[in-house]
Write an enzyme that holds these catalytic residues in place. Structure first.
Site, PDB file in Angstrom:
ATOM      1  N   ASP A 102     -48.278  39.378  13.956  1.00 62.47           N
ATOM      2  CA  ASP A 102     -48.793  38.989  15.076  1.00 62.47           C
ATOM      3  C   ASP A 102     -48.174  37.804  15.709  1.00 62.47           C
ATOM      4  O   ASP A 102     -47.001  38.098  16.146  1.00 62.47           O
ATOM      5  CB  ASP A 102     -50.342  38.623  15.101  1.00 62.47           C
ATOM      6  CG  ASP A 102     -51.002  38.368  16.193  1.00 62.47           C
ATOM      7  OD1 ASP A 102     -51.082  39.178  17.259  1.00 62.47           O
ATOM      8  OD2 ASP A 102     -51.899  37.405  16.446  1.00 62.47           O
ATOM      9  N   ASP A 158     -59.777  44.032  10.822  1.00 60.18           N
ATOM     10  CA  ASP A 158     -61.203  43.769  10.989  1.00 60.18           C
ATOM     11  C   ASP A 158     -61.374  42.639  12.200  1.00 60.18           C
ATOM     12  O   ASP A 158     -60.471  42.209  12.626  1.00 60.18           O
ATOM     13  CB  ASP A 158     -61.817  43.013   9.688  1.00 60.18           C
ATOM     14  CG  ASP A 158     -60.997  41.741   9.451  1.00 60.18           C
ATOM     15  OD1 ASP A 158     -60.077  41.564   9.535  1.00 60.18           O
ATOM     16  OD2 ASP A 158     -61.924  40.678   9.525  1.00 60.18           O
TER      17      ASP A 158
HETATM   18  P1  XMP Z   1     -49.847  36.374  12.147  1.00 63.34           P
HETATM   19  O1  XMP Z   1     -48.687  37.355  12.212  1.00 63.34           O
HETATM   20  O2  XMP Z   1     -50.484  35.698  13.393  1.00 63.34           O
HETATM   21  O3  XMP Z   1     -51.021  37.411  11.427  1.00 63.34           O
HETATM   22  O4  XMP Z   1     -49.859  35.174  11.183  1.00 63.34           O
HETATM   23  C1  XMP Z   1     -52.130  36.741  10.563  1.00 63.34           C
HETATM   24  C2  XMP Z   1     -53.182  37.734  10.605  1.00 63.34           C
HETATM   25  O5  XMP Z   1     -53.896  37.933  11.691  1.00 63.34           O
HETATM   26  C3  XMP Z   1     -54.607  39.067  11.797  1.00 63.34           C
HETATM   27  N1  XMP Z   1     -54.339  39.769  12.918  1.00 63.34           N
HETATM   28  C4  XMP Z   1     -55.408  40.570  13.371  1.00 63.34           C
HETATM   29  N2  XMP Z   1     -56.440  41.482  12.918  1.00 63.34           N
HETATM   30  N3  XMP Z   1     -56.542  42.722  14.826  1.00 63.34           N
HETATM   31  C5  XMP Z   1     -56.994  42.328  13.520  1.00 63.34           C
HETATM   32  O6  XMP Z   1     -58.072  42.735  12.927  1.00 63.34           O
HETATM   33  C6  XMP Z   1     -55.631  42.234  15.386  1.00 63.34           C
HETATM   34  O7  XMP Z   1     -55.033  42.736  16.585  1.00 63.34           O
HETATM   35  C7  XMP Z   1     -54.883  41.164  14.738  1.00 63.34           C
HETATM   36  N4  XMP Z   1     -53.764  40.430  15.152  1.00 63.34           N
HETATM   37  C8  XMP Z   1     -53.695  39.559  13.874  1.00 63.34           C
HETATM   38  C9  XMP Z   1     -54.101  39.738  10.708  1.00 63.34           C
HETATM   39  O8  XMP Z   1     -55.061  39.633   9.339  1.00 63.34           O
HETATM   40  C10 XMP Z   1     -52.876  39.099  10.335  1.00 63.34           C
HETATM   41  O9  XMP Z   1     -52.384  39.428   9.044  1.00 63.34           O
END
Ligand code: XMP
Ligand code: MG
Length: 179
Positions: A102, A158
């Protein structure tokens, strides 16, 4: 489809096809190398178990729990490893398997931390990528599907611990997280 899901982004069949394509690329790239496959708990557990069962190269397993949080004192993100690897990765081929990238904060810092341990190689594979949200320079080596900037659940992902078991990737209705 579950009542809290607005629409499906990847059906169960599309997820399976995406996993197979990732596995085909990884099988071609690793061939006979032994690879330590790292599952980033909890979200990656479904993608991880689907993928590793398709691998034709030798694998070993390990698991970690990590997250990143914003630190005002250093005005950037800090990695928190809640459960570290049990394996000494020095000299090993390491493949991190993720559910989604993300902002990129978690993997950017995790990759830097693991590189300090001198693996023979370190690659990242993710089922989903949301490049429009990126804040840290982090690109995965293997990306299953690029998705728009929407909050998705299923296949391990989730909201507040729920919805992980859905066999598809779906967009969660806004009213479910904007209460
Ligand atoms: P980043 O890249 O921002 O990602 O460090 C950290 C964590 O954020 C969660 N994530 C999501 N979880 N739906 C989810 O359920 C989403 O759309 C989403 N986007 C980010 C995910 O755990 C990832 O590892
Ligand atoms: Mg995750």
């Amino acid at each position: 489809m579950h009542q809290d899901v607005e629409r499906i982004l990847l059906t169960e069949e599309e997820v399976a096809g995406t996993i197979q394509k990732l596995a085909d690329r990884l099988n071609a790239d690793y061939q006979d190398k032994e690879v330590l496959c790292v599952c980033v708990l909890k979200g990656s557990v479904i993608v991880y178990s689907d993928l590793v069962r398709k691998f034709t190269f030798p694998v070993t397993f390990d698991f970690l729990i990590a997250s990143s949080y914003e630190s005002s004192s250093v005005s950037s993100h800090i990695l928190k490893i809640k459960k570290d690897l049990e394996t000494d990765i020095k000299g090993k081929h390491v493949l991190i398997i993720e559910d989604i990238i993300d902002t990129g904060h978690t993997l950017f810092h995790l990759k830097n931390e693991l590189l300090k341990r001198e693996p023979a190689s370190l690659k990242i594979c993710t089922l989903l990528d949301k490049p429009s949200r990126r804040e840290d320079p982090m690109e995965a080596d293997y990306v299953g599907a690029v998705i728009p900037n929407e909050f998705v659940v299923g296949c391990g992902l989730d909201y507040d611990g729920r919805y992980r078991q859905f066999p598809y990737v779906g967009v969660l209705k806004r009213e479910c997280y904007e209460k």
